[in-house]
Design a protein around this motif. Structure first.
Motif, mmCIF file in Angstrom:
data_model
loop_
_atom_site.group_PDB
_atom_site.id
_atom_site.type_symbol
_atom_site.label_atom_id
_atom_site.label_comp_id
_atom_site.label_asym_id
_atom_site.label_seq_id
_atom_site.Cartn_x
_atom_site.Cartn_y
_atom_site.Cartn_z
ATOM 1 N N THR A 90 0.834 -1.209 0.000
ATOM 2 C CA THR A 90 0.000 0.000 0.000
ATOM 3 C C THR A 90 0.866 1.255 0.000
ATOM 4 O O THR A 90 0.604 2.201 -0.744
ATOM 5 C CB THR A 90 -0.943 0.014 1.220
ATOM 6 O OG1 THR A 90 -1.688 -1.197 1.235
ATOM 7 C CG2 THR A 90 -1.877 1.203 1.184
ATOM 8 N N ASP A 91 1.915 1.265 0.846
ATOM 9 C CA ASP A 91 2.838 2.408 0.888
ATOM 10 C C ASP A 91 3.498 2.605 -0.462
ATOM 11 O O ASP A 91 3.609 3.726 -0.962
ATOM 12 C CB ASP A 91 3.941 2.189 1.933
ATOM 13 C CG ASP A 91 3.444 2.213 3.359
ATOM 14 O OD1 ASP A 91 2.367 2.794 3.600
ATOM 15 O OD2 ASP A 91 4.139 1.647 4.223
ATOM 16 N N ARG A 94 1.055 4.095 -2.979
ATOM 17 C CA ARG A 94 0.786 5.491 -2.633
ATOM 18 C C ARG A 94 1.953 6.395 -3.042
ATOM 19 O O ARG A 94 1.763 7.441 -3.662
ATOM 20 C CB ARG A 94 0.529 5.619 -1.133
ATOM 21 C CG ARG A 94 0.196 7.027 -0.678
ATOM 22 C CD ARG A 94 0.049 7.159 0.833
ATOM 23 N NE ARG A 94 -0.803 6.150 1.430
ATOM 24 C CZ ARG A 94 -0.403 5.293 2.383
ATOM 25 N NH1 ARG A 94 0.817 5.323 2.849
ATOM 26 N NH2 ARG A 94 -1.244 4.407 2.888
ATOM 27 N N GLU A 97 2.411 6.638 -6.933
ATOM 28 C CA GLU A 97 1.421 7.564 -7.520
ATOM 29 C C GLU A 97 1.834 9.010 -7.260
ATOM 30 O O GLU A 97 1.739 9.860 -8.143
ATOM 31 C CB GLU A 97 0.026 7.295 -6.951
ATOM 32 C CG GLU A 97 -0.608 6.037 -7.490
ATOM 33 C CD GLU A 97 -1.934 5.718 -6.825
ATOM 34 O OE1 GLU A 97 -2.346 6.446 -5.882
ATOM 35 O OE2 GLU A 97 -2.551 4.728 -7.232
ATOM 36 N N TRP A 98 2.306 9.296 -6.052
ATOM 37 C CA TRP A 98 2.758 10.645 -5.729
ATOM 38 C C TRP A 98 3.947 11.029 -6.606
ATOM 39 O O TRP A 98 4.020 12.135 -7.132
ATOM 40 C CB TRP A 98 3.122 10.734 -4.242
ATOM 41 C CG TRP A 98 3.689 12.058 -3.862
ATOM 42 C CD1 TRP A 98 3.009 13.234 -3.691
ATOM 43 C CD2 TRP A 98 5.062 12.355 -3.610
ATOM 44 N NE1 TRP A 98 3.890 14.229 -3.353
ATOM 45 C CE2 TRP A 98 5.143 13.725 -3.293
ATOM 46 C CE3 TRP A 98 6.217 11.593 -3.613
ATOM 47 C CZ2 TRP A 98 6.355 14.339 -2.974
ATOM 48 C CZ3 TRP A 98 7.415 12.209 -3.301
ATOM 49 C CH2 TRP A 98 7.464 13.570 -2.992
#
Length: 115
Positions: A90-91, A94, A97-98
């Protein structure tokens, strides 16, 4: 006539931080903070969240380097080393995407007018 020490103004100090990707040292306010929290690794744009932090330039090249997207997977990623943690799936999603949302060129900070 001598000027007393109480009237002399010292130049204002600006905290310096090192980008975990390119290792350049710059003023803290020109970098973006990544922070390790109990909820996972998050981007901390204001730099005020609790947790262990690491700093990175707001450029796609530094984001790519910190996330290891520019190399074959071997060893720990710079972001994992700096935050002393392993990224969860998940990290990783995230932060990738950033990273993709960052500008290709590093944004140049506006002159502050201090001199």
């Amino acid at each position: 006539m001598a000027v007393s020490n109480s009237r002399m103004r010292r130049p204002r100090r600006h905290p310096q931080r090192t980008c975990i990707a390119c290792r350049r040292v710059q003023a803290k306010r020109t970098l973006v903070r990544l922070v390790r929290t109990p909820e996972g690794v998050l981007v901390d744009p204001k730099g005020k969240m609790n947790g262990r932090g690491a700093y990175i330039h707001a450029s796609r090249s530094c984001g790519t380097r910190a996330m290891g997207l520019d190399r074959a997977r071997k060893g720990r990623l710079p972001v994992e080393t700096a935050l002393k943690t392993s990224l969860t799936p998940t990290d990783r999603i995230r932060l990738e995407e950033w990273t993709r949302s960052l500008p290709a060129e590093e944004a140049t900070p506006a002159p502050s007018g201090e001199g």
